[in-house]
Design an enzyme around this catalytic site. Structure first.
Site, PDB file in Angstrom:
ATOM      1  N   GLY A  38       0.822  -1.161   0.081  1.00 44.70           N
ATOM      2  CA  GLY A  38       0.017   0.014  -0.022  1.00 44.70           C
ATOM      3  C   GLY A  38       0.759   1.062  -0.135  1.00 44.70           C
ATOM      4  O   GLY A  38       1.973   1.146   0.390  1.00 44.70           O
ATOM      5  N   HIS A  91      -4.338   1.415   7.885  1.00 46.55           N
ATOM      6  CA  HIS A  91      -2.951   1.983   7.736  1.00 46.55           C
ATOM      7  C   HIS A  91      -2.822   3.145   6.959  1.00 46.55           C
ATOM      8  O   HIS A  91      -2.470   4.053   7.225  1.00 46.55           O
ATOM      9  CB  HIS A  91      -1.865   0.813   7.508  1.00 46.55           C
ATOM     10  CG  HIS A  91      -0.823   1.214   7.621  1.00 46.55           C
ATOM     11  ND1 HIS A  91       0.338   0.632   8.469  1.00 46.55           N
ATOM     12  CD2 HIS A  91      -0.027   1.973   6.450  1.00 46.55           C
ATOM     13  CE1 HIS A  91       1.486   1.346   8.102  1.00 46.55           C
ATOM     14  NE2 HIS A  91       1.585   2.195   7.030  1.00 46.55           N
ATOM     15  N   GLU A  92      -3.430   2.751   5.607  1.00 38.87           N
ATOM     16  CA  GLU A  92      -3.294   3.922   4.469  1.00 38.87           C
ATOM     17  C   GLU A  92      -4.093   5.166   4.807  1.00 38.87           C
ATOM     18  O   GLU A  92      -3.816   6.184   4.485  1.00 38.87           O
ATOM     19  CB  GLU A  92      -3.315   3.544   3.068  1.00 38.87           C
ATOM     20  CG  GLU A  92      -2.842   2.173   2.677  1.00 38.87           C
ATOM     21  CD  GLU A  92      -1.089   2.191   2.911  1.00 38.87           C
ATOM     22  OE1 GLU A  92      -0.802   3.728   2.783  1.00 38.87           O
ATOM     23  OE2 GLU A  92      -0.470   1.363   3.199  1.00 38.87           O
ATOM     24  N   HIS A 130      -2.612   7.580   7.178  1.00 42.02           N
ATOM     25  CA  HIS A 130      -1.533   8.429   6.605  1.00 42.02           C
ATOM     26  C   HIS A 130      -2.445   9.740   5.846  1.00 42.02           C
ATOM     27  O   HIS A 130      -1.751  10.813   6.068  1.00 42.02           O
ATOM     28  CB  HIS A 130      -0.993   7.766   5.453  1.00 42.02           C
ATOM     29  CG  HIS A 130       0.270   6.873   5.533  1.00 42.02           C
ATOM     30  ND1 HIS A 130       1.148   7.246   6.671  1.00 42.02           N
ATOM     31  CD2 HIS A 130       0.293   5.597   5.626  1.00 42.02           C
ATOM     32  CE1 HIS A 130       2.044   6.509   6.810  1.00 42.02           C
ATOM     33  NE2 HIS A 130       1.834   5.538   6.106  1.00 42.02           N
ATOM     34  N   CYS A 147       6.019   0.038   7.975  1.00 37.99           N
ATOM     35  CA  CYS A 147       5.506   1.261   7.102  1.00 37.99           C
ATOM     36  C   CYS A 147       6.881   1.587   6.319  1.00 37.99           C
ATOM     37  O   CYS A 147       8.087   1.758   7.095  1.00 37.99           O
ATOM     38  CB  CYS A 147       5.070   2.376   8.126  1.00 37.99           C
ATOM     39  SG  CYS A 147       4.667   4.012   7.112  1.00 37.99           S
ATOM     40  N   LEU A 148       6.653   1.877   5.004  1.00 33.08           N
ATOM     41  CA  LEU A 148       7.475   2.086   4.136  1.00 33.08           C
ATOM     42  C   LEU A 148       8.219   3.497   4.597  1.00 33.08           C
ATOM     43  O   LEU A 148       9.335   4.111   4.225  1.00 33.08           O
ATOM     44  CB  LEU A 148       7.052   2.418   2.636  1.00 33.08           C
ATOM     45  CG  LEU A 148       6.489   1.101   2.174  1.00 33.08           C
ATOM     46  CD1 LEU A 148       5.933   1.562   0.929  1.00 33.08           C
ATOM     47  CD2 LEU A 148       7.773   0.259   2.003  1.00 33.08           C
ATOM     48  N   GLN A 185       2.956   9.853   1.454  1.00 28.16           N
ATOM     49  CA  GLN A 185       4.303   9.322   1.439  1.00 28.16           C
ATOM     50  C   GLN A 185       5.331   9.583   0.411  1.00 28.16           C
ATOM     51  O   GLN A 185       6.322   9.323   0.459  1.00 28.16           O
ATOM     52  CB  GLN A 185       3.978   7.855   1.739  1.00 28.16           C
ATOM     53  CG  GLN A 185       3.271   7.267   2.886  1.00 28.16           C
ATOM     54  CD  GLN A 185       3.090   5.592   3.013  1.00 28.16           C
ATOM     55  OE1 GLN A 185       2.454   5.296   2.608  1.00 28.16           O
ATOM     56  NE2 GLN A 185       4.173   5.006   3.680  1.00 28.16           N
TER      57      GLN A 185
END
Ligand SMILES: [Zn+2]
Length: 183
Positions: free
Chosen positions: A49, A137-138, A141, A95-96, A54
């Protein structure tokens, strides 16, 4: 398609509240290119994702896909996410934008997702399990929230190497390879 740099914790875009996209904004070549780039960036980073903040774009937009879980690529714009079941499930997330850390995060087992697709069509569906976790999660953000903020107990926080060595077997079967890069 260009892969864009993924910003890391400390970048203000990760703590901002993202703005909604207008129909014209969504249809613009810039936004359609952003969506294509986000998909490529997600795949390049081996994530499942990626949210627009991000890559430094403060827009209500995220993408996700997981071949390992048979979750097809989806683009979600201006989403409204509501719990479908009250049940909370704990599982590991990474998380990226927070590389190399894993932690146990409670999420709703299923959520209702209402928003737009990349063509501006209304979308309304129920997501369950791992897909629901990615979405929550997304979605966080888009509101300046990261998984660390959702952890109820920071003692499960672990670096990836140590997590692989000591903790990987404490998570459910079948999701082990995916957790490394939620988005
Ligand atoms: Zn993330």
């Amino acid at each position: 398609m260009p892969v864009r740099p993924i910003v890391r914790l400390g970048h203000p875009a990760l703590r901002a509240v993202a703005g909604a996209l207008s129909p014209e904004g969504l249809a613009s070549p810039e936004t359609q290119q952003l969506i294509d780039d986000m998909v490529d960036t997600m795949h390049e980073a081996h994530g499942v994702g990626l949210a627009a903040p991000q890559v430094g774009a403060e827009l209500q937009l995220f993408v996700y896909a997981s071949s390992g879980h048979d979750i097809p690529l989806r683009v979600v714009v201006n989403p409204m996410i509501t719990p479908h079941e009250r049940e909370l499930v704990y599982d590991w997330e990474g998380c990226l934008s927070i590389p190399d850390l894993r932690g146990l995060v409670p999420r709703h087992h299923s959520v209702r997702v209402r928003g737009l697709d990349r063509a501006g069509r209304l979308t309304d569906f129920i997501a369950v399990g791992f897909e629901a976790r990615i979405i929550q999660h997304e979605f966080d953000h888009l509101n300046g929230v990261v998984f660390l903020d959702r952890m109820r107990d920071l003692r499960s926080l672990s670096f990836t190497d140590e997590w692989t060595r000591f903790l990987v077997h404490s998570r459910p079967e079948g999701e082990r390879e995916e957790v490394a890069a939620l988005g």
